[in-house]
Design an enzyme around this catalytic site. Sequence first.
Site, PDB file in Angstrom:
ATOM      1  CG  ASN A  14      -1.779   1.189   1.358  1.00 24.71           C
ATOM      2  OD1 ASN A  14      -1.869   1.989   0.425  1.00 24.71           O
ATOM      3  ND2 ASN A  14      -2.431   1.356   2.506  1.00 24.71           N
ATOM      4  CE  LYS A  16      -0.458   3.352   4.618  1.00 21.65           C
ATOM      5  NZ  LYS A  16      -0.351   3.498   6.058  1.00 21.65           N
ATOM      6  CG  HIS A 100      -6.257   2.014   5.004  1.00 21.86           C
ATOM      7  ND1 HIS A 100      -5.821   2.955   5.907  1.00 21.86           N
ATOM      8  CD2 HIS A 100      -5.241   1.139   4.838  1.00 21.86           C
ATOM      9  CE1 HIS A 100      -4.570   2.651   6.261  1.00 21.86           C
ATOM     10  NE2 HIS A 100      -4.195   1.555   5.629  1.00 21.86           N
ATOM     11  CD  GLU A 102      -3.149   5.542   6.693  1.00 19.33           C
ATOM     12  OE1 GLU A 102      -3.100   5.578   5.443  1.00 19.33           O
ATOM     13  OE2 GLU A 102      -2.240   5.046   7.387  1.00 19.33           O
ATOM     14  CD  GLU A 172      -4.015  -2.370   7.294  1.00 21.74           C
ATOM     15  OE1 GLU A 172      -2.841  -2.527   6.955  1.00 21.74           O
ATOM     16  OE2 GLU A 172      -4.705  -1.404   6.944  1.00 21.74           O
ATOM     17  N   GLY A 178       1.868   2.262  10.998  1.00 21.76           N
ATOM     18  CA  GLY A 178       2.840   3.348  10.959  1.00 21.76           C
ATOM     19  C   GLY A 178       3.530   3.632  12.285  1.00 21.76           C
ATOM     20  CB  SER A 217       4.473  -1.700  12.269  1.00 17.15           C
ATOM     21  OG  SER A 217       4.133  -0.331  12.480  1.00 17.15           O
TER      22      SER A 217
HETATM   23  P1  PGA Z   1       2.273   0.384   7.810  1.00 22.31           P
HETATM   24  O1  PGA Z   1       0.867   0.625   7.078  1.00 22.31           O
HETATM   25  O2  PGA Z   1       2.833  -0.914   7.264  1.00 22.31           O
HETATM   26  O3  PGA Z   1       3.102   1.573   7.451  1.00 22.31           O
HETATM   27  O4  PGA Z   1       1.997   0.279   9.260  1.00 22.31           O
HETATM   28  C1  PGA Z   1      -0.012  -0.444   6.822  1.00 22.31           C
HETATM   29  C2  PGA Z   1      -1.277   0.078   6.218  1.00 22.31           C
HETATM   30  O5  PGA Z   1      -1.703   1.191   6.568  1.00 22.31           O
HETATM   31  O6  PGA Z   1      -1.885  -0.586   5.353  1.00 22.31           O
END
Ligand code: PGA
Length: 278
Positions: A14, A16, A100, A102, A172, A178, A217
């Site tokens: 991903n 983003k 997601h 976010e 997630e 993150g 992460s």
């Molecule tokens: P990350 O993000 O691996 O940076 O924690 C995962 C995601 O948001 O899909």
Amino acid sequence: MPAPAARLPLIIANWKMHKTVAECVAAAETLRSRSDLLALVDVVLAPPATALDAVHRALAGGRLGLAAQTCHWESSGAYTGEISVLQLADVGCASCLVGHSERRQHAGETNDQVRRKTSALLAGGLTPVLCVGETFAERRAGKTEQVVAEQVSIAVQGLAPAQAQRVVVAYEPVWAIGSGKAATPAEAAAVHQFIRRLLTEDYGDAAGGIRILYGGSVSPETIGGLLGQPDINGALVGGASLNVTTFLGILERAARGDSGASPLAANRTTPTAARSFA
Ligand code: PGA
């Protein structure tokens, strides 16, 4: 129940709101050249919308899949800034993230919108990657299962077993995204098993064919332990997918099975939609 047949782990990158078109294409070309790994792991790239068409062209004829990061549920109309499932299919997407955290947080995406997007994607022949997960406050309050159950069950409401089997779920935990601190394999596995049980209540044996990915992460250091768990069928990777060398480290460990257990035994589910991403 018949013995589960072989199925490869699925790793989704991903990206983003990162990378220019040229950067996306360069990364896609490098990854595409690793046919040794792509024979052992299903890999899907989710670049920003601006790069979908170019990445699709760069991937043509290869084994890498292409995903979008969001979509609208209507097929066309006066929805400024939105992109329909039809338009995503037009630029080669075979799957799309929905819900997601976010987007739930910054774009106000609700469980009901996630349900509409999920069914629009299925109707359009694309695979929804349904993202669910609790915040730290919800976990601390003992509400993880309640939150995840609500997110999953609203999203799949009304789906027939044959449709539900085409959904990929990505667990997630919001606190792990993150943060540099992935859930432990045991923490993740407990929720994955809960999601599998939940889906089994609605869809019986068909639930065994649904891939459940872990996200938050994920790194070359953590992927092996996570994939060693029986109900963790792959990963959704954000930050660690932005650097091709780091992402290849994840793919190498997923292909080799560094967890101690054999991932090519641990990550099997029934092969109902094998290679549906490529
Ligand atoms: P990350 O993000 O691996 O940076 O924690 C995962 C995601 O948001 O899909």
